[in-house]
Write a protein that holds these residues in place. Sequence first.
Motif, PDB file in Angstrom:
ATOM      1  N   LEU A 118     -10.884  42.670 115.157  1.00 18.65           N
ATOM      2  CA  LEU A 118     -10.457  43.838 115.915  1.00 18.65           C
ATOM      3  C   LEU A 118     -11.688  44.651 116.310  1.00 18.65           C
ATOM      4  N   GLY A 119     -11.842  44.909 117.598  1.00 16.52           N
ATOM      5  CA  GLY A 119     -12.904  45.781 118.096  1.00 16.52           C
ATOM      6  C   GLY A 119     -12.269  46.803 119.015  1.00 16.52           C
ATOM      7  N   LEU A 120     -11.771  47.876 118.439  1.00 17.50           N
ATOM      8  CA  LEU A 120     -10.930  48.843 119.156  1.00 17.50           C
ATOM      9  C   LEU A 120     -11.712  50.126 119.429  1.00 17.50           C
ATOM     10  N   SER A 121     -11.784  50.494 120.692  1.00 19.22           N
ATOM     11  CA  SER A 121     -12.499  51.710 121.102  1.00 19.22           C
ATOM     12  C   SER A 121     -13.948  51.685 120.635  1.00 19.22           C
ATOM     13  N   ILE A 122     -14.594  50.534 120.777  1.00 26.19           N
ATOM     14  CA  ILE A 122     -15.956  50.388 120.264  1.00 26.19           C
ATOM     15  C   ILE A 122     -16.904  49.740 121.270  1.00 26.19           C
ATOM     16  N   LEU A 123     -16.462  48.771 122.058  1.00 30.47           N
ATOM     17  CA  LEU A 123     -17.394  47.995 122.882  1.00 30.47           C
ATOM     18  C   LEU A 123     -18.130  48.860 123.892  1.00 30.47           C
ATOM     19  N   HIS A 124     -17.485  49.894 124.441  1.00 31.12           N
ATOM     20  CA  HIS A 124     -18.142  50.763 125.413  1.00 31.12           C
ATOM     21  C   HIS A 124     -19.157  51.702 124.759  1.00 31.12           C
ATOM     22  N   LEU A 125     -19.199  51.712 123.428  1.00 31.31           N
ATOM     23  CA  LEU A 125     -20.156  52.552 122.701  1.00 31.31           C
ATOM     24  C   LEU A 125     -21.385  51.776 122.242  1.00 31.31           C
ATOM     25  N   LEU A 126     -21.451  50.493 122.577  1.00 27.87           N
ATOM     26  CA  LEU A 126     -22.535  49.645 122.095  1.00 27.87           C
ATOM     27  C   LEU A 126     -23.573  49.387 123.177  1.00 27.87           C
ATOM     28  N   LYS A 127     -24.839  49.520 122.818  1.00 27.86           N
ATOM     29  CA  LYS A 127     -25.914  49.130 123.733  1.00 27.86           C
ATOM     30  C   LYS A 127     -26.029  47.610 123.813  1.00 27.86           C
TER      31      LYS A 127
END
Length: 220
Positions: A118-127
Amino acid sequence: MTANTEERSGQTGKIWDRFAEGYAKSPIGDMEAYQKKLEITQKYLRKDMQVLEYGCGTGGTSLIHAPYVKHILATDISGKMLEIAKTKQQEADVKNVEFRQTSIDQLELPKESQDVVLGLSILHLLKNRDEAIAKTHQWLKPGGLFVTSTVCIGEMGAGAKFFIKALLPVGQFFGFAPHVSALTKADLKESLVKTGFSIEYEWQPKDDAAVFIIGKKADK
């Protein structure tokens, strides 16, 4: 992992530590959409599954899914977020969730050890979004599932784009704001597909809402 990566992880963790109490008290913006995502995810879960959630925040989603699987490893970069998560866990008397403070960069798991990530509300926060997706693919067993919910700011209105380009960097410079990527849905899907995922399910409740995608790793 380099010293610079570890230092950046520590700085990012401190940023999210500041948000932890407010985040825990904030109501979910679209409860109907959240409930639908839970229900869709649970259709894929089984009692024998090993699950990883990274960027778990205060742990609510992992605790909800816990009765449907064997074990969940729920990780987050913020110690304060996880303190709240562990309190919730004790109150709910959930035994099969392990909370661990770590970044995706630091997390080491055996290859093909997870049934679902599960990667929820996280991918847009990663460089390093593509690197995280690649690690996710390695961790998953053949036929395993990657469940994501991602804010695609690149497709939002001018106000959101102005915030990302003009205002957010000021907060980042002073250490008050995290990294946020202005990615599009096409960017996200391209990253998933080129890593080896097929798109099993896709849903977006409205144009400016997070896109919910379930990617599947190919069976051997």
